[in-house]
Scaffold this motif. Sequence first.
Motif, PDB file in Angstrom:
ATOM      1  N   LYS A  14      -1.635   6.212   4.167  1.00 29.89           N
ATOM      2  CA  LYS A  14      -1.633   6.659   5.558  1.00 29.89           C
ATOM      3  C   LYS A  14      -1.539   5.462   6.491  1.00 29.89           C
ATOM      4  N   SER A  15      -0.766   5.644   7.543  1.00 34.39           N
ATOM      5  CA  SER A  15      -0.722   4.625   8.590  1.00 34.39           C
ATOM      6  C   SER A  15      -2.026   4.668   9.387  1.00 34.39           C
ATOM      7  N   GLY A  63      -4.320   0.935   5.341  1.00 34.34           N
ATOM      8  CA  GLY A  63      -3.179   0.874   6.247  1.00 34.34           C
ATOM      9  C   GLY A  63      -2.063  -0.048   5.820  1.00 34.34           C
ATOM     10  N   ALA A 114       1.175   1.595   3.830  1.00 33.76           N
ATOM     11  CA  ALA A 114       2.079   2.284   4.747  1.00 33.76           C
ATOM     12  C   ALA A 114       2.842   1.282   5.602  1.00 33.76           C
ATOM     13  N   ALA A 115       2.150   0.205   6.021  1.00 33.34           N
ATOM     14  CA  ALA A 115       2.807  -0.829   6.825  1.00 33.34           C
ATOM     15  C   ALA A 115       3.904  -1.526   6.029  1.00 33.34           C
ATOM     16  N   GLU A 150       6.969   0.783   5.879  1.00 32.88           N
ATOM     17  CA  GLU A 150       7.696   0.785   7.147  1.00 32.88           C
ATOM     18  C   GLU A 150       8.474  -0.514   7.345  1.00 32.88           C
TER      19      GLU A 150
END
Length: 449
Positions: A210-211, A341, A344-345, A348
């Motif tokens: 999850k972000s 986090g 997810a980073a 992206e």
Amino acid sequence: LQAPGANGQAEVRGYHKPIMLAGGIGNISAQHSKKNPIPPGAALIQLGGPAMLIGLGGGAASSMDTGSNVENLDFDSVQRGNPELERRAQEVIDRCWQLGADNPILSIHDVGAGGISNAFPELVNDASVGAIFQLRDVHNEEPGMSPRELWSNEAQERYVMAIAKEDLPRFKEICERERCPFAVVGYATEQRHHLSVLLGKPPKMTRDVKSTAKQLKAFDTSNIDLKDAAARVLRLPGVADKTFLITIGDRSVTGMVAREQMVGPWQVPVADVGVTLAGYETYRGEAFAIGEKAPLALINAPASGRMAIGESITNIAASLIDDIGELKLSANWMAPAGHAGEDAALFETVKAVGMELCPQLGVSIPVGKDSMSMKTVWNDDGENKAVTSPISLVVTAFAATPDARKTLTPQLQTGVASKLILIDLGAGKNRMGGSSLAQVYGEVGDTAP
């Protein structure tokens, strides 16, 4: 550096584990660029160093946070190089390809992840043949190793290759002359083996990530004294003079270095690009440059990836390159996988770089490496401590240059009529988040370029 974490608490971000800057280019004759068929009976050879208890923790151990593993497995997962043996193995390979059409090497494969348990099967599978191996013939530095450890260890400075039986005496002479050990570990056979379990695609890993939203504070520059800021920034290791690092090595080795780090009469290490010549009787050569902007990932990870690409390209632009499409990039990814986090980073950032920016620019990333364990944890007098790295992308750009002499440097020429032009790539936005200026004042900022 103290930075806001995913849970709103401040956490220490930095590098207790070494970050990797890797990339290289080379040349190969067209006649040696493709693997040759391996006939049944060809000798399958391990060239280079002996088997050692190295890398047996595998990806599972090397990707664990430092401090969370048992000591003996930590030691077994550490790579230990031997530059002298690496040089000897390279000399053997050089002597072979320099024979041209008489090169005795039919096919060659490096030994990396999985050791020879991966290298030998790939070597014979690519040639559509089978093989029989005798593990007892593998040179072994530690006689107590089990067959599994002999087959799977990741000791350094090793290659596997196929040599035709009739060329084996000549190959042996070359190895003896270069004092490089080798072992005939097996022979190719007509009967193939089912290697789909070993070489087939493994099941895809699913990560449920999850972000996270961070509460970032704006970087206030209103009370900063210009003289103090300049002094602080020039002392920051990322900005300061790198002479102490550069002068420990020979910057002109081979005699084909056209543009090294030092620039101008005062030898200041500010060159944007490195350029080497392709030979002693040509001006053609190769250019390469580096880009990285890891601190920006504390604010906006995809932005840090885009900026790393941008920096590598603007650096290599100091050399003559005919077309941006000729650029090739090496992407070295480092991330603290599993940290809140960060997975997810990372996704992206990879998407922003590999699926969006690079296709738009018309450049490709054919090679790269990764380290997914960029977090260190330890206990200090009963207190748990941790240092977590940001998402870090180091980009090495490289391309051929038609004329190594046409390379620019940052040296200002005052003896000629000229103009100094400022090109504002930030389009007046002056976003200082994650900048060196913010770092020297212990800040991160909330807006990255």
